[in-house]
Scaffold this motif. Structure first.
Motif, PDB file in Angstrom:
ATOM      1  N   TRP A  63       4.073  12.114   2.797  1.00 27.73           N
ATOM      2  CA  TRP A  63       5.288  12.887   2.993  1.00 27.73           C
ATOM      3  C   TRP A  63       6.546  12.102   2.644  1.00 27.73           C
ATOM      4  N   GLN A  80     -10.560  20.858   5.406  1.00 25.59           N
ATOM      5  CA  GLN A  80     -10.221  19.841   4.413  1.00 25.59           C
ATOM      6  C   GLN A  80      -8.769  19.987   3.957  1.00 25.59           C
ATOM      7  N   LEU A  81      -8.328  21.221   3.719  1.00 27.65           N
ATOM      8  CA  LEU A  81      -6.941  21.459   3.312  1.00 27.65           C
ATOM      9  C   LEU A  81      -5.969  20.941   4.360  1.00 27.65           C
ATOM     10  N   ARG A  89     -13.640  24.164   4.068  1.00 29.12           N
ATOM     11  CA  ARG A  89     -12.576  24.171   3.051  1.00 29.12           C
ATOM     12  C   ARG A  89     -11.202  24.217   3.701  1.00 29.12           C
ATOM     13  N   GLN A 133      -6.548  18.744   6.779  1.00 29.34           N
ATOM     14  CA  GLN A 133      -6.672  17.294   6.919  1.00 29.34           C
ATOM     15  C   GLN A 133      -5.924  16.571   5.807  1.00 29.34           C
ATOM     16  N   GLU A 134      -6.050  17.067   4.590  1.00 28.20           N
ATOM     17  CA  GLU A 134      -5.340  16.446   3.471  1.00 28.20           C
ATOM     18  C   GLU A 134      -3.829  16.579   3.638  1.00 28.20           C
ATOM     19  N   ALA A 135      -3.372  17.738   4.081  1.00 29.28           N
ATOM     20  CA  ALA A 135      -1.940  17.930   4.287  1.00 29.28           C
ATOM     21  C   ALA A 135      -1.410  16.996   5.361  1.00 29.28           C
ATOM     22  N   SER A 180      -2.544  14.093   6.145  1.00 30.70           N
ATOM     23  CA  SER A 180      -2.651  12.678   5.793  1.00 30.70           C
ATOM     24  C   SER A 180      -1.742  12.278   4.639  1.00 30.70           C
ATOM     25  N   LEU A 181      -1.016  13.229   4.067  1.00 34.20           N
ATOM     26  CA  LEU A 181      -0.104  12.889   2.974  1.00 34.20           C
ATOM     27  C   LEU A 181       1.007  11.975   3.470  1.00 34.20           C
TER      28      LEU A 181
END
Length: 117
Positions: free
Chosen positions: A107, A97-98, A94, A100-102, A104-105
């Protein structure tokens, strides 16, 4: 950019948009808020991260394009869960994942269109 004028949360949306560029570096301190025995505050890990950032900033040129995002207090140490004040909720996959998502944004710091735009 002067120290104290680079905190993400202190900028207006237009100021942030004007400071974003291909060379801009955004940094976020991550640190647990958990027990460290009866002699240290719950924020010890977060405080260490903030202290490291403060020291690192001293070694950057004054015009370095740094944006300091608000710190994020994460907890992933289940062994501290039984102690008062420990913040938990981000474990293993978890947490990965958080992050990785941040990362890949896109921005895109341009302000979102408002109801009148």
């Amino acid at each position: 950019m002067h120290v104290g004028q680079d905190r993400w949360q202190d900028l207006t949306a237009p100021e942030l948009a004007s400071r974003m560029g291909p060379e801009t570096v955004a940094v976020m301190v991550l640190g647990a808020v958990e027990q460290h025995g009866p002699h240290l505050p719950l924020s010890t890990d977060l405080d260490i991260g903030l202290g490291l950032l403060t020291e690192a900033r001293r070694h950057l040129p004054a015009d370095f394009p740094l944006l300091v995002m608000p710190p994020l207090a994460l907890g992933s140490s289940e062994e501290h869960g039984g102690f008062p004040g420990t913040l938990l909720g981000f474990y293993g996959e978890r947490l990965a994942q958080l992050l990785q998502e941040a990362a890949s944004l896109p921005w895109d710091a341009r302000p979102a269109p408002g109801p009148r735009d």
